[in-house]
Scaffold this motif. Structure first.
Motif, PDB file in Angstrom:
ATOM      1  N   PHE A 263     -57.036  59.814  -0.872  1.00  0.00           N
ATOM      2  CA  PHE A 263     -55.585  59.681  -0.980  1.00  0.00           C
ATOM      3  C   PHE A 263     -55.038  59.091   0.315  1.00  0.00           C
ATOM      4  O   PHE A 263     -55.547  59.376   1.395  1.00  0.00           O
ATOM      5  CB  PHE A 263     -54.933  61.056  -1.204  1.00  0.00           C
ATOM      6  CG  PHE A 263     -54.502  61.280  -2.619  1.00  0.00           C
ATOM      7  CD1 PHE A 263     -55.446  61.407  -3.630  1.00  0.00           C
ATOM      8  CD2 PHE A 263     -53.157  61.367  -2.959  1.00  0.00           C
ATOM      9  CE1 PHE A 263     -55.063  61.618  -4.941  1.00  0.00           C
ATOM     10  CE2 PHE A 263     -52.762  61.579  -4.276  1.00  0.00           C
ATOM     11  CZ  PHE A 263     -53.713  61.691  -5.270  1.00  0.00           C
ATOM     12  N   GLY A 264     -53.989  58.292   0.178  1.00  0.00           N
ATOM     13  CA  GLY A 264     -53.335  57.730   1.357  1.00  0.00           C
ATOM     14  C   GLY A 264     -53.983  56.427   1.764  1.00  0.00           C
ATOM     15  O   GLY A 264     -55.151  56.162   1.462  1.00  0.00           O
ATOM     16  N   HIS A 265     -53.196  55.596   2.403  1.00  0.00           N
ATOM     17  CA  HIS A 265     -53.697  54.309   2.854  1.00  0.00           C
ATOM     18  C   HIS A 265     -52.760  53.775   3.917  1.00  0.00           C
ATOM     19  O   HIS A 265     -51.558  53.987   3.835  1.00  0.00           O
ATOM     20  CB  HIS A 265     -53.765  53.321   1.674  1.00  0.00           C
ATOM     21  CG  HIS A 265     -54.669  52.176   1.930  1.00  0.00           C
ATOM     22  ND1 HIS A 265     -54.263  51.054   2.592  1.00  0.00           N
ATOM     23  CD2 HIS A 265     -55.981  51.995   1.641  1.00  0.00           C
ATOM     24  CE1 HIS A 265     -55.284  50.214   2.689  1.00  0.00           C
ATOM     25  NE2 HIS A 265     -56.344  50.769   2.125  1.00  0.00           N
ATOM     26  N   ARG A 266     -53.324  53.087   4.890  1.00  0.00           N
ATOM     27  CA  ARG A 266     -52.481  52.503   5.938  1.00  0.00           C
ATOM     28  C   ARG A 266     -51.494  51.501   5.353  1.00  0.00           C
ATOM     29  O   ARG A 266     -50.340  51.425   5.768  1.00  0.00           O
ATOM     30  CB  ARG A 266     -53.384  51.835   6.983  1.00  0.00           C
ATOM     31  CG  ARG A 266     -52.683  50.963   8.010  1.00  0.00           C
ATOM     32  CD  ARG A 266     -51.687  51.741   8.880  1.00  0.00           C
ATOM     33  NE  ARG A 266     -52.259  52.879   9.530  1.00  0.00           N
ATOM     34  CZ  ARG A 266     -53.012  52.837  10.623  1.00  0.00           C
ATOM     35  NH1 ARG A 266     -53.262  51.693  11.190  1.00  0.00           N
ATOM     36  NH2 ARG A 266     -53.486  53.936  11.159  1.00  0.00           N
ATOM     37  N   VAL A 267     -51.899  50.757   4.352  1.00  0.00           N
ATOM     38  CA  VAL A 267     -51.036  49.692   3.833  1.00  0.00           C
ATOM     39  C   VAL A 267     -50.395  50.067   2.487  1.00  0.00           C
ATOM     40  O   VAL A 267     -49.207  49.842   2.279  1.00  0.00           O
ATOM     41  CB  VAL A 267     -51.826  48.377   3.688  1.00  0.00           C
ATOM     42  CG1 VAL A 267     -50.908  47.253   3.225  1.00  0.00           C
ATOM     43  CG2 VAL A 267     -52.499  47.992   5.005  1.00  0.00           C
TER      44      VAL A 267
ATOM     45  N   PRO B  42     -65.873  58.034   7.874  1.00  0.00           N
ATOM     46  CA  PRO B  42     -65.274  58.724   6.722  1.00  0.00           C
ATOM     47  C   PRO B  42     -63.822  58.371   6.460  1.00  0.00           C
ATOM     48  O   PRO B  42     -63.324  58.615   5.364  1.00  0.00           O
ATOM     49  CB  PRO B  42     -65.428  60.211   7.063  1.00  0.00           C
ATOM     50  CG  PRO B  42     -65.664  60.265   8.522  1.00  0.00           C
ATOM     51  CD  PRO B  42     -66.297  58.967   8.924  1.00  0.00           C
ATOM     52  N   LEU B  43     -63.112  57.778   7.425  1.00  0.00           N
ATOM     53  CA  LEU B  43     -61.726  57.378   7.153  1.00  0.00           C
ATOM     54  C   LEU B  43     -61.672  56.003   6.509  1.00  0.00           C
ATOM     55  O   LEU B  43     -60.625  55.535   6.094  1.00  0.00           O
ATOM     56  CB  LEU B  43     -60.905  57.373   8.452  1.00  0.00           C
ATOM     57  CG  LEU B  43     -60.732  58.723   9.133  1.00  0.00           C
ATOM     58  CD1 LEU B  43     -59.787  58.607  10.310  1.00  0.00           C
ATOM     59  CD2 LEU B  43     -60.234  59.796   8.168  1.00  0.00           C
ATOM     60  N   HIS B  44     -62.818  55.341   6.436  1.00  0.00           N
ATOM     61  CA  HIS B  44     -62.862  53.980   5.886  1.00  0.00           C
ATOM     62  C   HIS B  44     -63.794  54.035   4.670  1.00  0.00           C
ATOM     63  O   HIS B  44     -63.523  54.739   3.708  1.00  0.00           O
ATOM     64  CB  HIS B  44     -63.344  53.055   7.012  1.00  0.00           C
ATOM     65  CG  HIS B  44     -63.211  51.590   6.765  1.00  0.00           C
ATOM     66  ND1 HIS B  44     -62.577  51.047   5.683  1.00  0.00           N
ATOM     67  CD2 HIS B  44     -63.646  50.520   7.499  1.00  0.00           C
ATOM     68  CE1 HIS B  44     -62.613  49.722   5.759  1.00  0.00           C
ATOM     69  NE2 HIS B  44     -63.281  49.374   6.845  1.00  0.00           N
ATOM     70  N   GLY B  45     -64.926  53.323   4.711  1.00  0.00           N
ATOM     71  CA  GLY B  45     -65.797  53.263   3.534  1.00  0.00           C
ATOM     72  C   GLY B  45     -66.521  54.562   3.227  1.00  0.00           C
ATOM     73  O   GLY B  45     -67.058  54.735   2.133  1.00  0.00           O
TER      74      GLY B  45
HETATM   75  N1  CMC Z   1     -54.259  64.039   2.898  1.00  0.00           N
HETATM   76  C1  CMC Z   1     -53.270  64.737   3.459  1.00  0.00           C
HETATM   77  N2  CMC Z   1     -52.361  64.231   4.308  1.00  0.00           N
HETATM   78  C2  CMC Z   1     -52.479  62.946   4.590  1.00  0.00           C
HETATM   79  C3  CMC Z   1     -53.486  62.122   4.040  1.00  0.00           C
HETATM   80  C4  CMC Z   1     -54.400  62.715   3.160  1.00  0.00           C
HETATM   81  N3  CMC Z   1     -55.371  62.016   2.615  1.00  0.00           N
HETATM   82  N4  CMC Z   1     -53.352  60.873   4.512  1.00  0.00           N
HETATM   83  C5  CMC Z   1     -52.298  60.886   5.316  1.00  0.00           C
HETATM   84  N5  CMC Z   1     -51.755  62.127   5.370  1.00  0.00           N
HETATM   85  C6  CMC Z   1     -50.556  62.539   6.085  1.00  0.00           C
HETATM   86  C7  CMC Z   1     -50.812  62.680   7.582  1.00  0.00           C
HETATM   87  O1  CMC Z   1     -51.227  63.976   7.924  1.00  0.00           O
HETATM   88  C8  CMC Z   1     -49.482  62.306   8.157  1.00  0.00           C
HETATM   89  O2  CMC Z   1     -48.625  63.415   7.996  1.00  0.00           O
HETATM   90  P1  CMC Z   1     -47.526  63.758   9.137  1.00  0.00           P
HETATM   91  O3  CMC Z   1     -46.575  62.607   9.100  1.00  0.00           O
HETATM   92  O4  CMC Z   1     -46.934  65.057   8.714  1.00  0.00           O
HETATM   93  O5  CMC Z   1     -48.280  63.837  10.439  1.00  0.00           O
HETATM   94  C9  CMC Z   1     -48.972  61.208   7.222  1.00  0.00           C
HETATM   95  O6  CMC Z   1     -49.603  61.486   5.964  1.00  0.00           O
HETATM   96  C10 CMC Z   1     -49.320  59.823   7.681  1.00  0.00           C
HETATM   97  O7  CMC Z   1     -50.734  59.751   7.888  1.00  0.00           O
HETATM   98  P2  CMC Z   1     -51.437  58.857   8.968  1.00  0.00           P
HETATM   99  O8  CMC Z   1     -52.730  59.498   9.347  1.00  0.00           O
HETATM  100  O9  CMC Z   1     -50.487  58.515  10.056  1.00  0.00           O
HETATM  101  O10 CMC Z   1     -51.699  57.546   8.116  1.00  0.00           O
HETATM  102  P3  CMC Z   1     -52.722  56.407   8.484  1.00  0.00           P
HETATM  103  O11 CMC Z   1     -52.140  55.169   7.951  1.00  0.00           O
HETATM  104  O12 CMC Z   1     -53.065  56.441   9.927  1.00  0.00           O
HETATM  105  O13 CMC Z   1     -54.027  56.844   7.678  1.00  0.00           O
HETATM  106  C11 CMC Z   1     -55.760  56.954   6.119  1.00  0.00           C
HETATM  107  C12 CMC Z   1     -54.509  56.184   6.568  1.00  0.00           C
HETATM  108  C13 CMC Z   1     -56.420  56.201   4.949  1.00  0.00           C
HETATM  109  C14 CMC Z   1     -56.772  56.991   7.273  1.00  0.00           C
HETATM  110  C15 CMC Z   1     -55.335  58.381   5.701  1.00  0.00           C
HETATM  111  O14 CMC Z   1     -54.429  58.318   4.623  1.00  0.00           O
HETATM  112  C16 CMC Z   1     -56.532  59.257   5.344  1.00  0.00           C
HETATM  113  O15 CMC Z   1     -57.148  59.858   6.237  1.00  0.00           O
HETATM  114  N6  CMC Z   1     -56.888  59.343   4.006  1.00  0.00           N
HETATM  115  C17 CMC Z   1     -58.061  60.085   3.597  1.00  0.00           C
HETATM  116  C18 CMC Z   1     -59.303  59.242   3.846  1.00  0.00           C
HETATM  117  C19 CMC Z   1     -59.426  58.138   2.825  1.00  0.00           C
HETATM  118  O16 CMC Z   1     -59.264  58.343   1.634  1.00  0.00           O
HETATM  119  N7  CMC Z   1     -59.782  56.939   3.328  1.00  0.00           N
HETATM  120  C20 CMC Z   1     -60.008  55.772   2.463  1.00  0.00           C
HETATM  121  C21 CMC Z   1     -59.006  54.712   2.712  1.00  0.00           C
HETATM  122  S1  CMC Z   1     -59.080  53.427   1.462  1.00  0.00           S
HETATM  123  C22 CMC Z   1     -60.579  52.654   1.685  1.00  0.00           C
HETATM  124  C23 CMC Z   1     -60.760  52.009   2.991  1.00  0.00           C
HETATM  125  O17 CMC Z   1     -59.839  51.469   3.573  1.00  0.00           O
HETATM  126  O18 CMC Z   1     -61.895  51.988   3.460  1.00  0.00           O
END
Ligand code: CMC
Length: 423
Positions: free
Chosen positions: A299-303, A260-263
């Motif tokens: 919402f949000g993305h590693r890159v 769920p964090l990816h596709g």
């Molecule tokens: N909603 C609320 N808060 C968020 C979200 C979100 N969607 N994404 C990141 N944050 C917060 C997170 O809690 C953290 O806050 P704090 O600094 O206070 O601890 C901060 O933003 C940084 O987040 P992170 O988890 O360190 O960031 P990451 O680069 O490890 O995660 C991500 C990237 C895509 C896994 C994450 O943004 C997320 O879980 N998004 C929701 C799932 C999603 O939409 N995934 C699809 C990604 S795009 C398609 C793909 O690549 O497959």
């Protein structure tokens, strides 16, 4: 100014200076200082594990290019099969090359009867299509004795062609099985995306694929075809590094994509929007996310620390689809959610913008796909990206079998305690 970095080991006073090329310095610098020195980099936040010339991504500027071509131009002017050719071969095809490539793909869409009758029919009636798809991709390799012949270009090209051509057939087969519908054979007179929609939804002889919907499907395939070193592609490369066949490696990549964090996020977005239920509930939902009760999916993305360029294109395309299918009732909630998040400090400070999955699910739903199929729809085009990376890795002389180091944090050496002496 010299593009170098000097690292000093304060324990020994030893220092090493190495070049920085394109923002990257080699980890061999650390080995020169001390062969036992490690960089602790969980999730590879600062590690470039390979060189790649396939996809360029600038997350701060919101730029995505395949082989140098901006995604916006490819989305507007190209087709999925042309993009697939580009990703695999590095250049856009000529007329003749495209004709041959399209012909070859269309003529490799059939699946061995045993895949359906013995393999897919063996699943439980409510099996998740992504689990079925992933297993079927691994199983597909067992039908081809030459699958393991990965060092002969001709053979690898053949496996690549098979995987790209048969992925939509397998995906549709998994869907039809889960719906209890008879399997629809590929139709060689249709293009890649129209053929897929036909295999998915054909009921009755007068069924015709709507060209606007086929075009939208093709666009979504283009947007999902590659995204450099994401979790799934990394899985593909790591498995490929052991020289496993591309079917097995693609099954691993597909498993990674399933999460769920990816596709799997596009499926989660639709569940989230349905649970929110009405635009009136958006403020409470946002407050809950900020209080740590779950994430705003899509919402949000590693890159990307900016609007994902794919999300922009998808949002626009959604309106073309809704003109044919009628508006997805969840769209208003999504728009409200986006508006609220983009002006909220929590999301602004963390640079959280809509990603590719925020709007794609709404289109998929309007096209008639059940949510369980969403990740499969991501996997079909991504197969091309995975295979481009697979081939790139095999050709790369810098690469060896993937074998990260660890930082051991367990207990030190101790003697075995016999059972009767343990407390
Ligand atoms: N909603 C609320 N808060 C968020 C979200 C979100 N969607 N994404 C990141 N944050 C917060 C997170 O809690 C953290 O806050 P704090 O600094 O206070 O601890 C901060 O933003 C940084 O987040 P992170 O988890 O360190 O960031 P990451 O680069 O490890 O995660 C991500 C990237 C895509 C896994 C994450 O943004 C997320 O879980 N998004 C929701 C799932 C999603 O939409 N995934 C699809 C990604 S795009 C398609 C793909 O690549 O497959």
């Amino acid at each position: 100014m010299a593009e170098t970095i000097t690292i000093i080991d304060d324990r020994t006073g030893k220092q090493v200076t190495v070049p920085i090329t394109g923002g990257v310095f080699p980890s061999s610098a650390l080995r020169q200082l001390d062969p036992k020195l490690r960089v602790y980099d969980p999730a590879f936040l600062s590690t470039a594990a390979c060189k790649s010339s396939i996809t360029y991504l600038d997350g701060d500027a919101g730029i995505l290019r395949y082989r140098g071509y901006p995604i916006e131009q490819l989305a507007e002017k190209s087709t999925f099969l042309e993009v697939a050719y580009l990703l695999l071969n590095g250049e856009l095809p000529t007329d003749a090359q495209l004709e041959k490539w399209s012909y070859d793909v269309i003529h490799h869409t059939m699946i061995h009867e045993n895949m359906r009758k013995r393999f897919v029919d063996g699943f439980h009636y409510d099996a998740h299509p992504m689990g079925m798809f992933t297993s079927a991709i691994a199983a597909l390799g067992t039908f081809y004795p030459d699958a393991k012949d990965i060092h002969t270009k001709e053979s690898l090209d053949k496996q690549t062609l098979r995987l790209i051509a048969k992925s939509p057939t397998i995906a549709a087969m998994c869907y039809r099985f889960s719906m209890g519908l008879p399997f629809v054979s590929p139709n060689n007179s249709l293009d890649y995306s129209a053929n897929f929609l036909n295999m998915m939804f054909r009921i009755g002889d007068d069924h015709r694929v709507n060209p606007v919907l086929a075009k939208a499907m093709d666009l979504l395939f283009i947007l999902h075809a590659d995204h450099e070193q994401n979790c799934g592609t990394t899985a593909m490369r790591v498995v490929a590094s052991s020289n496993a066949d591309p079917y097995s490696a693609a099954a691993a990549a597909s498993s990674a994509l399933y999460g769920p964090l990816h596709g799997g996020a596009n499926e989660a977005v639709v569940h989230m929007l349905s649970e929110i239920g009405s635009i009136d509930n958006v403020p409470t939902f946002i407050a809950d996310v900020k209080a740590g009760k779950g994430r705003l999916m899509g919402f949000g993305h590693r890159v990307y620390k900016n609007y994902d360029p794919r999300a922009k294109i998808i949002k626009k395309a959604a309106y073309d689809v809704f003109e044919v299918t009628g508006k997805n009732p969840l769209l208003d909630i999504a728009l409200k959610l986006e508006e609220a998040a983009l002006k909220d400090d929590y999301f602004v400070q963390r640079k959280l913008y809509p990603n590719v999955d925020f709007y794609s699910g709404l289109i998929y739903q309007a096209l008639g796909f059940p949510v369980e199929m969403f990740t499969v729809l991501f996997a079909i085009p991504r197969m091309t990206g995975w295979l481009a990376h697979y081939a790139e890795l095999l050709r790369d002389d810098d690469q060896k079998i993937s074998r990260p180091m660890q930082w051991y944090t367990g207990v030190d050496a101790r003697d075995y305690v016999p059972l009767n002496k343990r407390k």
